[in-house]
Design an enzyme around this catalytic site. Sequence first.
Site, PDB file in Angstrom:
ATOM      1  N   HIS A  54       0.866  -1.185   0.000  1.00  0.00           N
ATOM      2  CA  HIS A  54       0.000   0.000   0.000  1.00  0.00           C
ATOM      3  C   HIS A  54       0.900   1.230   0.000  1.00  0.00           C
ATOM      4  CE1 HIS A  54      -3.115  -2.781   2.016  1.00  0.00           C
ATOM      5  NE2 HIS A  54      -3.487  -2.587   0.762  1.00  0.00           N
ATOM      6  N   GLU A  57       1.646   3.560   3.144  1.00  0.00           N
ATOM      7  CA  GLU A  57       2.203   2.941   4.345  1.00  0.00           C
ATOM      8  C   GLU A  57       3.726   3.043   4.259  1.00  0.00           C
ATOM      9  OE1 GLU A  57       0.434  -0.946   4.702  1.00  0.00           O
ATOM     10  OE2 GLU A  57      -1.604  -0.134   4.670  1.00  0.00           O
ATOM     11  N   HIS A 149       3.674  -3.719   6.847  1.00  0.00           N
ATOM     12  CA  HIS A 149       2.587  -2.781   6.594  1.00  0.00           C
ATOM     13  C   HIS A 149       2.461  -1.802   7.760  1.00  0.00           C
ATOM     14  CE1 HIS A 149       0.232  -4.625   3.151  1.00  0.00           C
ATOM     15  NE2 HIS A 149       1.128  -5.580   3.420  1.00  0.00           N
ATOM     16  N   GLU A 212       2.266  -5.607  10.941  1.00  0.00           N
ATOM     17  CA  GLU A 212       1.782  -4.231  11.004  1.00  0.00           C
ATOM     18  C   GLU A 212       2.621  -3.427  11.995  1.00  0.00           C
ATOM     19  OE1 GLU A 212      -0.687  -2.986   9.219  1.00  0.00           O
ATOM     20  OE2 GLU A 212      -1.646  -4.781   8.376  1.00  0.00           O
TER      21      GLU A 212
END
Length: 327
Positions: A54, A57, A149, A212
Site C-alpha cells: 500500500h 504505508e 505494513h 503491522e
Amino acid sequence: MTDYLQHLLSGQSGGEAEGENAFLRWRERGEGIIELTPAGDAADDMLVVSAGIHGNETAPAEILNQILGGLLAGERPLASRLLVIFGNPAALRAGTRFTAYDLNRLFSSGWKTIAPCYESRRASQLELVLQQFFASGTAGARCWHLDLHTAIRGSLYQKFGVLPVNSEPWQENFIDWLNCAGAEALVFHRSPGGTFSHFSCNSLSAQSCTLELGKALPFGKNQLSDFEQTRDALMALICGDCPLPARPVKPAVRFRVAQQITRLSDEFCLHMSDSTLNFTQFPAGTLLAEDGEQQYLVDNAGGERVLFPNPRVAAGLRAGLMLVEEN
C-alpha cells in the site's frame, strides 16, 4: 546505489541494474524488486521482505530502505539469499493506498478477476517473481516471507502480525522471531484471502506474516525509533552478525478471526466511528454493521475485537475482521 527508495520515488528509469561488493551480489528483477545473493558460503535459507504494497504505508518502506542501503554499501554481511520488494511503486510515488485497486486483495490469482490495471499487472508480476525465487532454492531450505505494513487506524497494539490460514502447523522459530521483533499480538486467519502473505504461504509453502508497524503516515512523518526492535530483529535475520532482540517475558497475545464483515452494496453501514481503534472490544449482541437485510452481530458470549474496520472499501471486499482471544 545506497538509497534505492529515493531512486524509486523519483520515477527515474535506467541506472544500475546489478552490482556487487565484498559481501554480496545484487540485481534488480523489476521496478522495486531487488534480489541479493551472498558472495561466499552462506545458509541455504531464502527470505523475502516486502513493504509498500500500500503506497501510503511509508514507515516499513523507510525501514527496509535503511537495511537495503547498508547491504548495498557493503556495510553489513548477508546471511542468506534475500528478495527485497517495494510492492506498489506507483502508489508510493503518488502517496496513495493504491492507484486503481487494492493490491493486497489481488494475489492468489485474484488479479485475473478484475479489469486490467496497474495493480493487476503488479500482482501477476510479484507472484511470478516469488515463484521463481523460491523454486531456485535448495529442497528443505527455510523459506520466510515478511510483508511489512502499517494500519490505517491507530491500534491498541502498535505492532502486530496477521498470519494467513495455513494447513500446516506454524514453525516455532517463526513465531519466536515475531515475538522477538516486538509483535504484541498475533492474529490467525481461518479462511483464504487475497493478501501477499496468503499467496506465499499457501501457494509456495513459505512461513509468512503481514507485520503491522504503527499507523500510516506520509514520508518523513514517521517516528522510526518506535520500531527499533523490529528493525534490529530484521537485521539479525538478514545479516546474521548480531543477536536477535531478547524474547519478551510476555509473548504476543493470540487471536483468531471469528467472522468477517464484508461490504456487499452501497447500502453498507458500519456502526463504528472513524476514531475506533484496532482491537477495540464489543460485547455480545452488538450490532456491528448492516448492508440491506444483512446484519453483522457479535456472536461470541465473551465479546469480539475489531480489526481493520473500513467502511469505504469497494463492494465485495472486507470491511473489517472480528477477533476472539485464544486461550
